[in-house]
Structure formats: structure tokens, C-alpha cells
Write an enzyme that holds these catalytic residues in place. Structure first.
Site, short mmCIF file in Angstrom:
data_model
loop_
_atom_site.label_atom_id
_atom_site.label_comp_id
_atom_site.label_asym_id
_atom_site.label_seq_id
_atom_site.Cartn_x
_atom_site.Cartn_y
_atom_site.Cartn_z
N LEU A 158 0.82 -1.21 0.00
CA LEU A 158 0.00 0.00 0.00
C LEU A 158 0.85 1.26 0.00
CD1 LEU A 158 -2.70 -1.05 2.63
CD2 LEU A 158 -2.93 -1.04 0.14
N GLY A 193 7.90 3.68 2.89
CA GLY A 193 8.60 4.80 3.50
C GLY A 193 10.08 4.51 3.60
N THR A 194 10.80 5.37 4.32
CA THR A 194 12.25 5.22 4.45
C THR A 194 12.62 3.93 5.17
OG1 THR A 194 12.42 7.63 4.58
CG2 THR A 194 14.36 6.35 5.22
N ALA A 209 10.01 1.73 6.46
CA ALA A 209 8.85 0.85 6.62
C ALA A 209 8.06 0.77 5.33
CB ALA A 209 7.95 1.36 7.75
N LYS A 210 7.27 -0.28 5.24
CA LYS A 210 6.29 -0.40 4.17
C LYS A 210 5.00 -0.95 4.77
CE LYS A 210 8.09 -4.99 2.84
NZ LYS A 210 8.74 -5.76 1.75
N VAL A 211 3.90 -0.65 4.11
CA VAL A 211 2.59 -1.12 4.58
C VAL A 211 2.00 -2.01 3.50
CG1 VAL A 211 0.29 -0.47 5.34
CG2 VAL A 211 2.25 0.95 5.95
N ASP A 239 2.26 14.57 17.02
CA ASP A 239 2.46 14.68 15.57
C ASP A 239 1.12 14.63 14.85
OD1 ASP A 239 3.89 15.02 13.22
OD2 ASP A 239 4.26 12.88 12.95
#
Length: 502
Positions: free
Chosen positions: A20, A23-24, A26-28, A140
Site C-alpha cells: 500500500l 517509506g524510508t 517501513a512499508k505497509v 504529531d
């Protein structure tokens, strides 16, 4: 899915689907739970790529926060089903939100009408309030961290910069995205926590209604200047009520900024407030002990032992049984609208006393069995005493009392926060100066002569902090760090006597 084989053992209970997002670190990926056939999203954090200590700490903090919520049900906080840690990866199995994040939705719609913005904002405040009640400050908050489910309900996510609040202690870390960060955060000042989330919520509300953030500039120093000065423009098409709410949320002075509780009472927020959001969510520990009988029967049908499921739920364990239970429970509520099928709550100003606010009924944690109650406003003042005397004069009196009791102290940052140590029976030090630290960093104040009988059996370490209250008074607070509780209370009594409070 690419790379599915390397995760096969850790994620053996899931069919892995497409990626989906990446990222730097991580992945989903989307996945399907094999036993319940329900979809989930799995965040994969690669520990080998997180070599920097701060990134590893960020991941550990997020896991800690997520595990706090793993068995708690709130309709607007992303549901976490399990956290799997291996030497190479960290897998966070969580609720799947198919409509992306709030930022994309705002960009698509350009700006929301007030009724839709209010509905979204009510859900955000409910989620943030629940975090604060459980001593978690998000730090955040921004549209990218607010996901949308199939019915465009908000789900608060990404607790990587969150922190757990502790009574009597401030936070200092500068966190979050600059456009949504509070003035005290970018200035590097101490903050308690909830007030910076309120500021971020104010920026989000502005973005919902205006399609842009109130503070924006390509030049970072200019952006900081705007945020610190609270310089922004409210469009003329906004209603008077929402203009009032935004302006009270974006007050630079955190002491004068509106609180979550005050936001809830605001007329704009109260309009068309769904009843399930007017009902305070169940207590954390009570909620963890509740078991839905229908869901339990469904879990047993999958082949799990009923007694083991109940025992796991009551002990708040993470295993196959509890994951299946919570997946079935959540999807049951989505199918029946659960929380989100409630009617609107009457605005407070037009409601009768018996319908003004509600608590969950004793047999129904989801708000369908409601009983009315009267909300009584109580003002709590933690600490020893409130005074309008100048803060320096107050601290001089405090140091006089500490000297009288022969307490060792040192400044902790400024002169309004002191770290102290008291040893009952310790010999008096005659040359202690009021305007200097009586330092005990190197333990020179207490000498060990080798005689075990000369060592004091108890040492009290505590902190003294002077706070400024909203009504411009000063509040003195003491917090025990180590040492016997009863002995600390005895010291407090002696300290108060020396301050001439008792």
C-alpha cells in the site's frame, strides 16, 4: 507479494497482498487473516535499516504506545491487533482503512463545508481526548496521520512520536511537522503535552475549512516567526462560532489556550454532536475485562477453546485467539454501524438537565444503554499553596525552609525547579547560601567513614516545581522521586510548618 517468503513464518496467519505504501524504514501491505477472512494492514519496519539510535527508539516508542491500545476499543483510533517482533523486522498488524488519509481527502475536496468539517473534527477531538485520558500525547497530529475508513470516519494513527505523560514532569523534545507544531515546541520550551495537541487540532480544523494551513512560508525563519507570533488570517466566509473556536485554539500562550474539555463545551462543537461522542468511553481496565458473548461464540466456532480465549482476554494476552476475537468484534461493529450508528446529541444549551451528558449503562459499554447524570464542575489545585507573591520571593521562602530542614538541593534547569535530597538526622551545614546550589552531584555532602552503623537508613529524594496558574497565581508542587512514602509525608508536614502554611 514481493518479499512475502521472508515474512512467511512470522506472518503465517495471514495471506499477504499488495504493497500500500513505502517509506524510508517501513512499508505497509494489505493482508487477509486466514481464519476470520478479514482484511488488515501490516506495517513492516526493517530493523536493519533503522541503524540510527533515534530511529530504533522511535520504533520502540511506537510499539510501546500501540500495545497500550491493543485491547482498547475506540471508534476513532486505529485498531492494533498484534505486534510481532523478529530480529530483522517489526510487524504491526492493524485495522485496514481503505480511503487513505485526510490530507488527500482535503486536497480532493479543496475545502470542507462546516457540517462535514465539524463531523470530522468531533471525531478527531474524541480520539485525542481518549489518548490524553490514558496519558498519551500524540505530538504529531496532522492530516497525514488521520486515516479514513470505508465510511470516511477518522482513525488516528502513527504514534511514532507519541510519548507517555507522567505527573509533575514536562516534555521538551521538538516533534512533529513544522506547519502543525505549537510555538512552545519549535521554541524548545518545556511543555506538559495536551496543549500542543490542542494547537495541532486547531491547525487541522483550519485546514479542513480553508484547504490550507494557517502558518505557511517557504522560508523556515519566517515560518517560525509567524507561528511564534500567532500570525494568520481567518477567511471571511467562516462563521462567527468557528472563528471563535479556531482563535482560542491557536493562542500562542499555552496557559491561555483552550483545553480539550473546553472545546467539547464550545457551541460550534456541540452542534449536531453524535450521541456516541457525547458518551465518555469506558474506563481502560473495565473495557479490557468486557467480553462480547456473540463474538466469543464465533471465535469458538473457528476451533479455539472457549476457556483459553476467555483467559487470554482477561489477562490481556496477545495470541492467535485474541487476534481472531478482536478482528471479529471490530467487523461486527462495522457491519451493524456499532458506535457510529448513534443519533445526534442535543446541544448543551438546549438540552434539559437530564439529557445534557451521559455515561455508559452498566450492561452496555457501547452507549446503547445510557443513564443521565449531572456534570459537576470541579477545580483541582495540586500542590501546596497558591500565592500572588512574585515567584522569586516564593522561591526565597522555599529555600529558607529547605535550609531550616537541612535539605540538599540543586537547580534543575531554572531556579523554579529544584532537585532535593533529605537525610533525617544529617548534620547541619552552616555555610549554605540561599542564592547558590547546595550541590549533591558528587555526593560530597554525605561522607562514608566506613562505619555501617553511621549510614542513614533512609534518604528522601524529591523535586520542587513552581507553576504559574491560569489566574496568575503561583502554585508550589512537591513530588517524591525515591524514599519511603510515610517519611516523605512527614517531611512535607515539617516543610509546610516552616513555610507557615499549617
Amino acid at each position: 507479494m514481493d518479499g512475502g517468503g521472508e515474512h512467511s513464518e512470522a506472518l503465517k496467519n495471514y495471506y499477504l497482498g499488495k504493497i500500500l505504501g513505502v517509506g524510508t524504514f517501513a512499508k505497509v501491505i494489505i493482508a487477509e487473516h486466514k481464519h476470520t477472512r478479514h482484511k488488515v494492514a501490516i506495517k513492516v519496519l526493517n530493523r536493519r535499516q533503522m541503524r540510527a539510535p533515534e530511529m530504533e527508539e522511535k520504533a520502540k516508542r511506537e510499539i510501546k504506545i500501540l500495545r497500550l491500545f491493543i485491547d482498547l476499543i475506540h471508534p476513532h483510533i486505529i485498531r492494533v491487533y498484534e505486534v510481532i517482533v523478529t530480529p530483522k523486522d517489526i510487524f504491526v498488524v492493524m485495522e485496514y482503512c481503505q480511503n487513505g488519509d485526510l490530507l488527500d481527502y482535503i486536497l480532493e475536496k479543496r475545502r470542507l463545508q462546516e457540517d462535514e468539517a465539524r463531523r470530522t473534527f468531533q471525531q478527531i477531538i474524541s480520539a485525542v481526548e481518549y489518548c490524553h485520558r490514558n496519558k498519551v500525547v500524540h505530538r504529531d497530529l496532522k492530516p497525514e496521520n488521520l486515516l479514513l475508513d470505508s465510511k470516511y470516519n477518522v482513525k488516528l494513527a502513527d504514534f511514532g512520536l507519541s510519548n507517555v505523560m507522567h505527573d509533575g514532569h514536562f516534555l521538551k523534545t521538538s516533534c512533529g511537522s513544522l506547519n502543525y507544531a505549537a510555538p512552545e515546541v519549535i521554541s524548545g520550551k518545556l511543555y506538559a503535552g495536551p496543549e500542543i495537541d490542542v494547537w495541532s487540532c486547531g491547525v487541522i480544523l483550519y485546514a479542513l475549512l480553508c484547504g490550507a494551513v494557517p502558518f505557511d512560508d517557504d522560508n523556515i525563519p519566517n515560518l517560525f516567526k509567524k507561528i511564534k507570533g500567532g500570525t494568520y488570517i481567518l477567511p471571511i466566509y467562516l462563521s462567527d462560532l468557528v472563528r471563535d473556536l479556531i482563535s482560542r485554539m491557536l493562542i500562542v500562550d499555552p496557559m491561555k489556550r483552550i483545553t480539550i474539555g473546553e472545546i467539547r463545551k464550545h457551541s460550534w462543537f456541540q452542534n449536531r454532536l453524535p450521541r456516541y461522542l457525547a458518551v465518555p468511553p469506558p474506563d481502560m481496565m473495565q473495557q479490557a475485562k468486557m467480553i462480547d458473548e456473540d463474538t466469543l461464540r464465533d471465535v469458538v466456532k473457528l476451533g479455539y477453546d472457549k476457556d483459553h480465549v476467555c483467559e487470554s482476554l482477561c489477562n490481556r494476552l496477545q495470541n492467535e485467539e485474541t487476534v481472531a476475537y478482536y478482528l471479529l468484534l471490530d467487523n461486527r461493529f462495522r457491519a451493524t454501524s456499532g458506535y457510529l450508528g448513534a443519533h445526534y446529541q442535543q446541544p448543551m444549551e438546549s438540552a434539559s438537565p437530564s439529557t445534557r451528558s451521559y455515561l455508559p449503562g452498566s450492561n452496555d459499554s457501547q452507549g446503547s444503554g445510557l443513564r443521565p447524570y449531572y456534570r459537576v464542575e470541579r477545580k483541582w489545585a495540586l500542590g501546596l499553596q497558591q500565592s500572588r507573591a512574585p515567584p522569586r520571593a516564593i522561591m526565597i521562602e522555599v529555600l529558607k525552609a529547605l535550609k531550616e530542614l537541612n535539605v540538599c538541593w540543586k537547580k534543575n534547569g531554572d531556579c523554579y525547579n529544584m532537585k532535593c535530597r533529605w537525610c533525617p538526622g544529617f548534620p547541619r551545614v552552616s555555610d549554605m547560601l540561599l542564592d547558590a546550589n547546595h550541590s549533591f552531584v558528587d555526593d560530597c555532602a554525605i561522607k562514608d567513614n566506613g562505619d555501617a552503623n553511621s549510614r542513614l537508613p533512609a534518604v528522601i529524594k524529591f523535586e520542587i516545581q513552581l507553576y504559574k496558574t491560569k489566574d496568575d497565581k503561583y502554585l508550589l508542587d512537591m513530588q517524591r522521586v525515591t524514599g519511603p512514602q510515610l517519611l516523605f509525608l512527614e517531611f512535607c508536614a515539617a516543610f509546610l510548618t516552616n513555610l507557615r502554611v499549617l
